[in-house]
Design a protein around this motif. Sequence first.
Motif, PDB file in Angstrom:
ATOM      1  N   LEU A   1      39.781 -13.082  30.972  1.00  0.00           N
ATOM      2  CA  LEU A   1      40.926 -13.107  30.060  1.00  0.00           C
ATOM      3  C   LEU A   1      40.380 -13.210  28.643  1.00  0.00           C
ATOM      4  O   LEU A   1      39.645 -14.155  28.321  1.00  0.00           O
ATOM      5  N   ILE A   2      40.737 -12.224  27.794  1.00  0.00           N
ATOM      6  CA  ILE A   2      40.183 -12.131  26.448  1.00  0.00           C
ATOM      7  C   ILE A   2      41.282 -12.410  25.431  1.00  0.00           C
ATOM      8  O   ILE A   2      42.365 -11.815  25.496  1.00  0.00           O
ATOM      9  N   SER A   3      40.986 -13.280  24.479  1.00  0.00           N
ATOM     10  CA  SER A   3      41.969 -13.606  23.449  1.00  0.00           C
ATOM     11  C   SER A   3      42.180 -12.425  22.504  1.00  0.00           C
ATOM     12  O   SER A   3      41.225 -11.769  22.086  1.00  0.00           O
ATOM     13  N   LEU A   4      43.456 -12.186  22.155  1.00  0.00           N
ATOM     14  CA  LEU A   4      43.807 -11.143  21.177  1.00  0.00           C
ATOM     15  C   LEU A   4      43.966 -11.711  19.776  1.00  0.00           C
ATOM     16  O   LEU A   4      44.113 -10.961  18.818  1.00  0.00           O
ATOM     17  N   GLU A   5      43.990 -13.038  19.669  1.00  0.00           N
ATOM     18  CA  GLU A   5      44.314 -13.680  18.398  1.00  0.00           C
ATOM     19  C   GLU A   5      43.266 -14.709  18.008  1.00  0.00           C
ATOM     20  O   GLU A   5      42.447 -15.132  18.837  1.00  0.00           O
TER      21      GLU A   5
ATOM     22  N   TYR B   1      39.168 -17.296  19.015  1.00  0.00           N
ATOM     23  CA  TYR B   1      39.147 -16.145  18.119  1.00  0.00           C
ATOM     24  C   TYR B   1      39.289 -14.859  18.925  1.00  0.00           C
ATOM     25  O   TYR B   1      39.111 -14.832  20.151  1.00  0.00           O
ATOM     26  N   ASP B   2      39.635 -13.792  18.215  1.00  0.00           N
ATOM     27  CA  ASP B   2      39.810 -12.473  18.816  1.00  0.00           C
ATOM     28  C   ASP B   2      38.502 -12.031  19.460  1.00  0.00           C
ATOM     29  O   ASP B   2      37.469 -11.966  18.800  1.00  0.00           O
ATOM     30  N   GLY B   3      38.542 -11.731  20.763  1.00  0.00           N
ATOM     31  CA  GLY B   3      37.334 -11.323  21.478  1.00  0.00           C
ATOM     32  C   GLY B   3      36.682 -12.442  22.259  1.00  0.00           C
ATOM     33  O   GLY B   3      35.737 -12.204  23.016  1.00  0.00           O
ATOM     34  N   MET B   4      37.171 -13.670  22.095  1.00  0.00           N
ATOM     35  CA  MET B   4      36.624 -14.813  22.853  1.00  0.00           C
ATOM     36  C   MET B   4      37.215 -14.815  24.267  1.00  0.00           C
ATOM     37  O   MET B   4      38.387 -14.482  24.464  1.00  0.00           O
ATOM     38  N   ILE B   5      36.398 -15.152  25.243  1.00  0.00           N
ATOM     39  CA  ILE B   5      36.842 -15.215  26.638  1.00  0.00           C
ATOM     40  C   ILE B   5      37.397 -16.613  26.905  1.00  0.00           C
ATOM     41  O   ILE B   5      36.693 -17.615  26.720  1.00  0.00           O
ATOM     42  N   ILE B   6      38.674 -16.671  27.321  1.00  0.00           N
ATOM     43  CA  ILE B   6      39.315 -17.981  27.495  1.00  0.00           C
ATOM     44  C   ILE B   6      39.556 -18.329  28.964  1.00  0.00           C
ATOM     45  O   ILE B   6      39.989 -19.433  29.277  1.00  0.00           O
ATOM     46  N   GLY B   7      39.263 -17.383  29.864  1.00  0.00           N
ATOM     47  CA  GLY B   7      39.473 -17.678  31.284  1.00  0.00           C
ATOM     48  C   GLY B   7      38.987 -16.541  32.160  1.00  0.00           C
ATOM     49  O   GLY B   7      38.499 -15.509  31.687  1.00  0.00           O
ATOM     50  N   GLU B   8      39.124 -16.744  33.474  1.00  0.00           N
ATOM     51  CA  GLU B   8      38.737 -15.733  34.454  1.00  0.00           C
ATOM     52  C   GLU B   8      39.988 -15.107  35.030  1.00  0.00           C
ATOM     53  O   GLU B   8      40.894 -15.800  35.511  1.00  0.00           O
ATOM     54  N   HIS B   9      40.045 -13.769  34.993  1.00  0.00           N
ATOM     55  CA  HIS B   9      41.197 -13.052  35.520  1.00  0.00           C
ATOM     56  C   HIS B   9      41.175 -13.114  37.051  1.00  0.00           C
ATOM     57  O   HIS B   9      40.112 -13.088  37.664  1.00  0.00           O
TER      58      HIS B   9
ATOM     59  N   ILE C   1      30.047 -24.775  23.779  1.00  0.00           N
ATOM     60  CA  ILE C   1      29.548 -23.615  24.530  1.00  0.00           C
ATOM     61  C   ILE C   1      30.758 -22.733  24.782  1.00  0.00           C
ATOM     62  O   ILE C   1      31.703 -23.125  25.474  1.00  0.00           O
ATOM     63  N   ARG C   2      30.768 -21.557  24.167  1.00  0.00           N
ATOM     64  CA  ARG C   2      31.880 -20.615  24.328  1.00  0.00           C
ATOM     65  C   ARG C   2      31.354 -19.308  24.918  1.00  0.00           C
ATOM     66  O   ARG C   2      30.185 -18.975  24.757  1.00  0.00           O
TER      67      ARG C   2
ATOM     68  N   GLY D   1      45.037 -16.371  36.131  1.00  0.00           N
ATOM     69  CA  GLY D   1      43.682 -16.762  36.536  1.00  0.00           C
ATOM     70  C   GLY D   1      43.340 -18.176  36.098  1.00  0.00           C
ATOM     71  O   GLY D   1      44.220 -18.971  35.755  1.00  0.00           O
ATOM     72  N   PHE D   2      42.034 -18.503  36.132  1.00  0.00           N
ATOM     73  CA  PHE D   2      41.555 -19.832  35.738  1.00  0.00           C
ATOM     74  C   PHE D   2      41.315 -19.873  34.230  1.00  0.00           C
ATOM     75  O   PHE D   2      40.821 -18.907  33.646  1.00  0.00           O
ATOM     76  N   MET D   3      41.622 -21.011  33.616  1.00  0.00           N
ATOM     77  CA  MET D   3      41.378 -21.173  32.182  1.00  0.00           C
ATOM     78  C   MET D   3      40.036 -21.875  31.932  1.00  0.00           C
ATOM     79  O   MET D   3      39.632 -22.759  32.689  1.00  0.00           O
ATOM     80  N   PHE D   4      39.360 -21.457  30.856  1.00  0.00           N
ATOM     81  CA  PHE D   4      38.136 -22.129  30.409  1.00  0.00           C
ATOM     82  C   PHE D   4      38.405 -23.068  29.239  1.00  0.00           C
ATOM     83  O   PHE D   4      37.512 -23.795  28.811  1.00  0.00           O
ATOM     84  N   ILE D   5      39.606 -23.019  28.689  1.00  0.00           N
ATOM     85  CA  ILE D   5      39.937 -23.835  27.515  1.00  0.00           C
ATOM     86  C   ILE D   5      41.209 -24.614  27.776  1.00  0.00           C
ATOM     87  O   ILE D   5      41.958 -24.330  28.720  1.00  0.00           O
TER      88      ILE D   5
END
Length: 608
Positions: free
Chosen positions: A490-494, A521-529, A587-588, A510-514
């Motif tokens: 899951l990739i952040s758009l904002e 930020y835009d392009g940061m991965i916030i979870g697993e789809h 760690i992001r 899916g699962f969240m990492f945050i």
Amino acid sequence: MTDISRRNIAIIAHVDHGKTTLVDQMFRQSGTVRSHQQLAERAMDSNDLERERGITILAKCTSVQFGEHRINIVDTPGHADFGGEVERILNMVDGVILLVDAAEGPMPQTKFVTGKALALGLRPIVVVNKIDRPDGRPDEVHEEVFELFDALGADDSQLDFPMLYASGREGWASNDVDNRGGDLKPLFDMIVDHVPAPQGNPDLPFRMLASLLDSDPFLGRTLTGLVHDGRIRTNTNIKALSRDGKTVENLRVTKLLAFEGLERKPIEEASAGDIIAIAGVTMAGVSDTLADIEVTEPIDARPVDPPTLAVTFGINDSPLAGRDGSKVQSRVIRERLMREAEGNVAIRITETADKDAFEVAGRGELQLGVLIETMRREGFELSISRPRVLFQTGPAGERLEPIEEAVVDVDEEYAGVVVEKMAARKAEMKDMVPSGNGKTRITFHAPSRGLIGYHGEFLTDTRGTGIMNRVFHSFAPWKGPIQGRRNGVLISLETGKSVAYALWNLEERGFMFISSGEDIYDGMIIGEHARPNDLEVNPLKGKKLSNVRASGKDDAVTLTTPRRMTLEQAIAYIDDDELVEVTPNHIRIRKRHLDRHERKKSERKEAS
């Protein structure tokens, strides 16, 4: 230091078999540490990471006095990733103590280091440690050690090894498995009787092979090693020779240091057979020979096994760069990595074409993970790529990849799933035997690339009870493609701070990492789809408000606890188009290309 008998020994064993604890007891019983002195448990593991992880990372020298004998001891790493440390140390000693757990027996790292020691002609003293374990099996372990030595090509004198049974924690050793208790005198006696005195000639010109490098704020660079021949005094002019005999530098010895207990103490003179540290060095490094001016031939330094894994260290170019760390420029990162390569011969640093990133090649995930963790604690910000294995070309032009020997100890009920998962990673099962107490020991030969990221899955499959130990085995023909991560991300758009309501709505994806309120930020991965494809989402989207009163009170948003990854887990998790952003406090995980249009361009380019 020249008027007493000396013995130089290394203690080698697998992780957690009790090396450092045994040295603690040797300190106490030799009088090196007085009874009233405070001695931290596992005193030789002085590095913060060593204490946190419970492993030895850096080889360290010490000495104890036993009667008229000075015993120089080197406590060495037990993990295969730090094998470069072990190999250099063996050049400094005349004997080794091989410490083996009374229940686990010889493990992969035992085989790796013992093979190096036997090849040098060293005759090990075998100590079966933790003899008081209820699941101990000392007689079987004795047989396993003999079989190991035989398989490694030991000669008759090495096969006729002396044996002791011990409890390092309790501080005793015995020649008889049934005679327990007492002290470590049998061990000290055996070291003096079995290990030969150093063979160097004090009347020849001075020569010393540098085996360890460290930096001191007061002394500068210091090199530690064994004096092979001759004598050395402070303020003497000497030179440093590289492995090919070229002069690296001429220098004056500003200080000589000898090891006593946990301290390095200044001395005026040292001679052949002493393990010392020399200050005053500016350019010389590990594997160089320090010698008298007239010496032209360097001491032969054994080559270190080549790296098998590489990651790319780059600058942190995310929108959050520079918030945590003070060391963010590529120049500073380069200087730190080059300094690491000077003292750690098991890693190799090369600059990439764009000059803002560096390829760091090493022995394994743990070694590289420790380096990254050390740097982030020093204030560095980095972006780290997915690890990749280093291939070689065979004699017929074929592609060779590194193969590891993985020894797995699992409960019998989980053996099936482990064999299935390892087979999917192109591993070949070599042995499967019951190891007692309902456990099974399975030996695999597996491609290094197939084991990247598997450890977390292995612990999940075995409910946290499985133990896996890995060691480099050989290079072999490429085993074919191995399936990577099955799920997308899951990739952040904002860019902004995450909103609880948005994350709550995304949990079905899916699962969240945050969690809520975190900088993203835009392009940061916030979870697993939950599906195989990547999905771009908006974690900043709040609940729409209206002036219509709800008939009931709105339900409070309750978020599932996010999955937080350690540094090693994050590095193993990412795909080739992703990076781990490492800062002192965070760690992001992010996409390599933060802009979605750049990502699409890159995907099209790879597809074509």
